[in-house]
Every structure is written in structure tokens, then in C-alpha cells.
Design an enzyme around this catalytic site. Structure first.
Site, mmCIF file in Angstrom:
data_model
loop_
_atom_site.group_PDB
_atom_site.id
_atom_site.type_symbol
_atom_site.label_atom_id
_atom_site.label_comp_id
_atom_site.label_asym_id
_atom_site.label_seq_id
_atom_site.Cartn_x
_atom_site.Cartn_y
_atom_site.Cartn_z
ATOM 1 N N ASP A 15 0.753 -1.255 -0.009
ATOM 2 C CA ASP A 15 0.042 0.055 0.164
ATOM 3 C C ASP A 15 0.849 1.473 -0.117
ATOM 4 O O ASP A 15 1.730 1.228 0.727
ATOM 5 C CB ASP A 15 -0.822 -0.021 1.194
ATOM 6 C CG ASP A 15 -2.029 0.903 1.271
ATOM 7 O OD1 ASP A 15 -3.205 0.817 0.951
ATOM 8 O OD2 ASP A 15 -1.779 2.195 1.099
ATOM 9 N N ILE A 16 0.567 2.187 -0.780
ATOM 10 C CA ILE A 16 1.259 3.524 -1.089
ATOM 11 C C ILE A 16 1.305 4.288 0.278
ATOM 12 O O ILE A 16 2.252 5.333 0.664
ATOM 13 C CB ILE A 16 0.809 4.444 -2.171
ATOM 14 C CG1 ILE A 16 1.793 5.200 -2.402
ATOM 15 C CG2 ILE A 16 -0.537 5.067 -1.876
ATOM 16 C CD1 ILE A 16 1.463 5.757 -4.040
ATOM 17 N N ASN A 74 -12.784 -3.131 2.459
ATOM 18 C CA ASN A 74 -13.869 -1.992 2.684
ATOM 19 C C ASN A 74 -14.877 -2.022 1.410
ATOM 20 O O ASN A 74 -14.643 -2.330 0.570
ATOM 21 C CB ASN A 74 -13.038 -0.517 2.681
ATOM 22 C CG ASN A 74 -12.296 -0.461 4.025
ATOM 23 O OD1 ASN A 74 -12.579 -0.977 4.932
ATOM 24 N ND2 ASN A 74 -11.098 -0.042 3.800
ATOM 25 N N VAL A 115 -10.786 3.207 -3.696
ATOM 26 C CA VAL A 115 -10.541 2.718 -4.805
ATOM 27 C C VAL A 115 -11.427 1.534 -5.169
ATOM 28 O O VAL A 115 -11.598 0.695 -4.406
ATOM 29 C CB VAL A 115 -8.998 2.143 -4.863
ATOM 30 C CG1 VAL A 115 -8.698 1.570 -6.157
ATOM 31 C CG2 VAL A 115 -8.163 3.079 -4.618
ATOM 32 N N HIS A 152 -10.365 -5.065 -3.448
ATOM 33 C CA HIS A 152 -9.200 -5.327 -2.902
ATOM 34 C C HIS A 152 -9.188 -5.798 -1.510
ATOM 35 O O HIS A 152 -9.929 -5.276 -0.875
ATOM 36 C CB HIS A 152 -7.962 -4.260 -2.919
ATOM 37 C CG HIS A 152 -8.778 -2.830 -2.481
ATOM 38 N ND1 HIS A 152 -9.497 -1.957 -3.076
ATOM 39 C CD2 HIS A 152 -8.186 -2.362 -1.427
ATOM 40 C CE1 HIS A 152 -9.685 -0.927 -2.622
ATOM 41 N NE2 HIS A 152 -9.068 -1.161 -1.277
ATOM 42 N N HIS A 207 -6.923 -5.839 2.213
ATOM 43 C CA HIS A 207 -5.704 -5.206 2.786
ATOM 44 C C HIS A 207 -5.187 -6.362 3.860
ATOM 45 O O HIS A 207 -5.987 -7.129 4.411
ATOM 46 C CB HIS A 207 -6.245 -4.154 3.816
ATOM 47 C CG HIS A 207 -6.626 -3.061 3.030
ATOM 48 N ND1 HIS A 207 -5.948 -1.770 2.892
ATOM 49 C CD2 HIS A 207 -7.920 -2.750 2.571
ATOM 50 C CE1 HIS A 207 -6.963 -0.957 2.199
ATOM 51 N NE2 HIS A 207 -8.051 -1.330 2.141
HETATM 52 P P1 5GP Z 1 -9.760 1.425 0.247
HETATM 53 O O1 5GP Z 1 -9.700 2.510 1.225
HETATM 54 O O2 5GP Z 1 -10.398 1.671 -1.110
HETATM 55 O O3 5GP Z 1 -9.959 0.204 1.120
HETATM 56 O O4 5GP Z 1 -8.076 1.223 -0.122
HETATM 57 C C1 5GP Z 1 -7.213 1.715 -0.988
HETATM 58 C C2 5GP Z 1 -6.033 1.638 -0.691
HETATM 59 O O5 5GP Z 1 -5.242 1.913 -1.784
HETATM 60 C C3 5GP Z 1 -5.559 2.932 0.308
HETATM 61 O O6 5GP Z 1 -4.924 2.328 1.560
HETATM 62 C C4 5GP Z 1 -4.437 3.550 -0.381
HETATM 63 O O7 5GP Z 1 -3.397 4.075 0.135
HETATM 64 C C5 5GP Z 1 -4.114 2.632 -1.699
HETATM 65 N N1 5GP Z 1 -3.839 3.229 -3.014
HETATM 66 C C6 5GP Z 1 -4.515 4.112 -3.599
HETATM 67 N N2 5GP Z 1 -3.733 4.488 -4.551
HETATM 68 C C7 5GP Z 1 -2.476 3.624 -4.913
HETATM 69 C C8 5GP Z 1 -1.683 3.685 -5.643
HETATM 70 O O8 5GP Z 1 -1.526 4.169 -6.634
HETATM 71 N N3 5GP Z 1 -0.540 2.497 -5.340
HETATM 72 C C9 5GP Z 1 -0.699 1.704 -4.112
HETATM 73 N N4 5GP Z 1 0.363 1.123 -3.864
HETATM 74 N N5 5GP Z 1 -1.606 1.980 -3.290
HETATM 75 C C10 5GP Z 1 -2.587 2.870 -3.498
#
Ligand code: 5GP
Ligand code: ZN
Length: 115
Positions: free
Chosen positions: A31-32, A88, A97, A101, A103
Site C-alpha cells: 500500500d502506498i 472496505n 479505490v 481489494h 488489505h
Molecule cells: P480502500 O480505502 O479503498 O479500502 O483502500 C485503497 C488503498 O489503496 C489505500 O490504502 C491507498 O493508500 C491505496 N492506494 C491508492 N492508490 C494507490 C496507488 O497508486 N498505489 C498503491 N500502492 N496504493 C494505492
């Protein structure tokens, strides 16, 4: 493939990522913005926006994600200390996103806060 989707672009190597695993069904990368010492994203290669859009044909991929998670947790030394999977779905869960996915979090105590 969804042209607007950041994770589809990572899957297609149009955007770089710190990838730790790839197979026919999933890609796994860091994760970024990590929220734990280990914070990986396990992403199915098929573009499913979220759990609301899940259909029976996706069931195999979710099972496969659990197997990949187990193997990565063992490889990263988390099997003994513990780890967590999080999905999520939608606004109240904070999904940002909209490509399904999972985590994988670990490397510090995570207990005491589920939400
Ligand atoms: P969500 O909140 O949708 O469950 O998690 C999305 C996750 O994707 C977040 O933890 C965010 O930091 C990660 N993320 C968003 N854009 C990117 C990206 O371009 N590269 C990577 N490695 N992680 C990303
Ligand atoms: Zn996508």
C-alpha cells in the site's frame, strides 16, 4: 480492465508498484500509505468494483485470495504474531479505490479496534 481504474493500471504495469506476488488471478503490492509495518493489497486481476458487485463466478477468486494471504503471512513471519484481512465496501467503510481489494495488515498489535 477499466481505463479509469488505478489498480487496473497497476495490474497492467502502466503504473509502477512495489509488487510482492503475482499469479494468474491476483497481484499483491505494498500500500502506498501503509497503516502497519506490513500493509499489502491483494487485488484480483478481474475488475470487480466492490463487494456489492460480487457474483457467484467470483467466489473462486476470494478463496484464492485467502490462500495467497496465508502464504504471504507465513513468508513475512506474521503467522505467529497475527495478521488481519480487511475489505472496505462503500462510503461508510471508507473505500477509496473501486476495484475490489483485500488489505493484509500485520507487524504490530491490531487488537482493540475493529472499526
Ligand atoms: P480502500 O480505502 O479503498 O479500502 O483502500 C485503497 C488503498 O489503496 C489505500 O490504502 C491507498 O493508500 C491505496 N492506494 C491508492 N492508490 C494507490 C496507488 O497508486 N498505489 C498503491 N500502492 N496504493 C494505492
Ligand atoms: Zn480495476
Amino acid at each position: 480492465m477499466n481505463d479509469q481504474c488505478v489498480f487496473c493500471k497497476i495490474i497492467n504495469k502502466q503504473i509502477p508498484s512495489n509488487m510482492v506476488h503475482e499469479d494468474e488471478h491476483v497481484i499483491v503490492f505494498a500500500d502506498i500509505a501503509p497503516q502497519a509495518p506490513t500493509h499489502l493489497l491483494i487485488v484480483p486481476k478481474v475488475h470487480i468494483p466492490d463487494l456489492n458487485e460480487l457474483t457467484e463466478e467470483h467466489a473462486f477468486v476470494l478463496g484464492h485470495i485467502s490462500m495467497v494471504a496465508k502464504e504471504l503471512a507465513a513468508r513475512l513471519g506474521l503467522a505467529e504474531t497475527g495478521w488481519r484481512l480487511v475489505i472496505n465496501c462503500g462510503a461508510d467503510a471508507g473505500q477509496t479505490v473501486f476495484h475490489l481489494h483485500v488489505h493484509l495488515l500485520g507487524g504490530r498489535p491490531l487488537a482493540g479496534q475493529m472499526a
